[in-house]
Design an enzyme around this catalytic site. Structure first.
Site, PDB file in Angstrom:
ATOM      1  CG  ASP A 126       7.079 -10.769   8.124  1.00 48.52           C
ATOM      2  OD1 ASP A 126       7.657 -10.433   7.071  1.00 48.52           O
ATOM      3  OD2 ASP A 126       5.945 -11.282   8.144  1.00 48.52           O
ATOM      4  CD  GLU A 127       7.116  -7.066   4.150  1.00 52.55           C
ATOM      5  OE1 GLU A 127       5.920  -6.902   4.479  1.00 52.55           O
ATOM      6  OE2 GLU A 127       7.494  -7.199   2.980  1.00 52.55           O
TER       7      GLU A 127
END
Length: 493
Positions: A126-127
């Site tokens: 996630d990012e």
């Protein structure tokens, strides 16, 4: 029945936002992000009902929660599941770990029956390139992607499910602040080349977050007009291209950096884009409405194309479906207020483009705790009450709406203390002891909400959470058993 809402602005979204969710003229498909970082999450079956009632056909998850996936079975909603950053190290180090993850989280859901979950993508992290993380995840991204891909092949799922990378917008830099000079941040360049090589080899898209709200606050050269697609926005020129809004300029920044790195044909998916409604200056219902309306209009217009390409991103995911009161606020209190819907599934605002009177459907049959609130007892000595409120906010209470610019920021003392007390009380399931506060708390049945400042009542989710934790501990629970457990939960609550 939903709670009466003291803020008259919190009304159903009109058909123009429905247009956003089904738009196809310039963008392949638009979906929503569904996060679950909430103290009182709306039960997954209710969320799926909400998605289906509003015609939302694509959803992006941040993990592979089995209860969420089970709720999506047979819904015909197309799904992106996520692998948390904390799992990247082990998945990079061990193919066996990747095979176990695929078996536990994909194989049993991606079946050929009517109850299958339509999983299109697995997002690696996630990012993980977010600048605030440093380089702690960089060494594991490409290896984790490769191992998951191999595991998919072994499970005969590689034709159904693609492995995709995710990237925050701060991975891109430009000396001039303009797209033509855009490149990847030097600290991520090596890992990015490895990841993009992998994505191109397997013809997988690159999921990238756009952050117009943060860009506006962090960059003095970007005006609010420019961020909100306003016609009066002062244009910005870059070589032979004129930009009239932040969206186009950000998208071309991505394409320019990809081209400069040698990957001009990589398919881009906008994995996150939105505008918060609370917790900071300019994070308001009216500006979120204006941003969404502007985005809809722009994507539906002939002007919505990149200067580098004829088409925009293949897919765009609005951030986010619901508010999440347990999201990290390291970057700001607004992080807990991205939802198009409130935490309890009620539409926040209206966007009217003259497309008719049909409105988004609110979550139905939501089960709340009792209509009780915890407030300051004004008949007591309140000399120490502010310190107690601060302790509550530093603990379980969510006081982000009382941040500067927030909907509850203008509450006078001791109303702001009551807000903190009530949040703490609701977070603890209205346990009487959680309204003690050294004898300064008082339980009331009179709604203390003031204007736009909503004193919430929590959802009945304690049994649901217990069931969820139990189910996570099991390797597999048949759909019939899952349905029975949820039925029992509904009856019990």
């Amino acid at each position: 029945m939903p709670l009466p809402n003291p803020n008259s602005s919190l009304i159903s979204l009109s058909s123009s936002l429905l247009l956003l969710l089904s738009l196809s003229s310039n963008v392949g498909c638009i979906g929503v992000n569904w996060g679950t970082a909430a103290s009182h999450p709306l039960p997954p079956p209710k969320v799926v009902e909400l998605l289906k009632a509003n015609g939302i056909s694509k959803v992006k998850l941040f993990d592979a929660d089995p209860l969420v996936l089970q709720s999506l079975s047979g819904s015909r909603i197309r799904v992106t599941v996520g692998i948390p950053n904390t799992m990247l190290r082990s998945l990079n180090a061990s193919l066996k770990a990747a095979e176990s993850w695929v078996h536990d989280n994909l194989t049993r859901f991606v079946s050929d029956g009517a109850s299958k979950v339509l999983i299109d993508y697995v997002a690696i992290g996630d990012e993980p390139f977010l600048q605030s993380y440093g380089d702690q995840f960089h060494p594991f991204v490409a290896g984790a992607a490769a191992n998951i891909q191999t595991a998919l092949l072994k499970a005969n799922l590689a034709e159904k499910v693609k492995v995709v990378g995710t990237c925050s917008f701060d991975a891109f830099v430009s000396e001039t602040g303009l797209p033509s000079k855009a490149r990847f941040r030097p600290s991520v360049n090596r890992t990015m080349i490895e990841l993009l090589t992998f994505l191109n080899r397997h013809r997988s898209p690159f999921f990238i977050s756009l952050t117009p709200f943060q860009s506006y606050h962090d960059n003095k050269n970007i005006s609010l007009d420019f961020s909100l697609f306003r016609e009066r926005a002062r244009p910005r020129n870059d070589s032979h291209k004129t930009y009239r809004n932040s969206f186009d300029m950000s998208y071309d920044t991505i394409i320019s950096a990809l081209s400069g790195a040698g990957f001009p044909q990589t398919d881009v998916v906008i994995g996150r884009i939105g505008w918060p409604t609370d917790g900071a200056p300019n994070a308001t219902l009216s500006l979120a409405e204006e941003f969404t309306k502007g985005l809809i209009n722009h994507l539906h217009s002939n002007a919505a194309k990149s200067s580098k390409r004829q088409a925009l991103a293949t897919e765009i995911y609005i951030f986010s479906l619901l508010d999440e009161d347990k999201r990290s606020i390291a970057t700001g209190s607004f992080e807990r207020h991205w939802g198009v819907f409130t935490f309890d599934g009620q539409a926040k605002y209206e966007v009217d483009l003259g497309q008719g009177s049909k409105k988004l459907v609110n979550a139905q049959g939501v089960q709340y705790l009792s209509l009780r609130w915890c407030v300051v007892n004004n008949n007591k000595d309140l000399s120490n009450v502010t310190a107690l409120a601060s302790e509550a906010c530093a603990g379980a209470a969510d006081c982000t709406a009382a941040s500067p610019g927030g909907s509850c920021f203008n509450l006078s003392w001791p109303g702001n203390v009551s807000y903190a007390f009530n949040s703490y009380y609701q977070q603890h399931g209205q346990n009487a002891d959680s309204c003690g506060f050294s004898g300064l708390g008082l339980i009331t049945t009179v709604n203390p909400s003031v204007g736009a400042c909503r004193f919430t009542v929590g959802l009945k989710t304690s049994l649901s959470i217990s069931l969820q934790e139990s189910m996570r501990a099991c390797q597999f629970i048949p759909p019939t058993v899952t349905a029975l457990l949820w039925l029992l939960a509904e009856l019990w609550l």
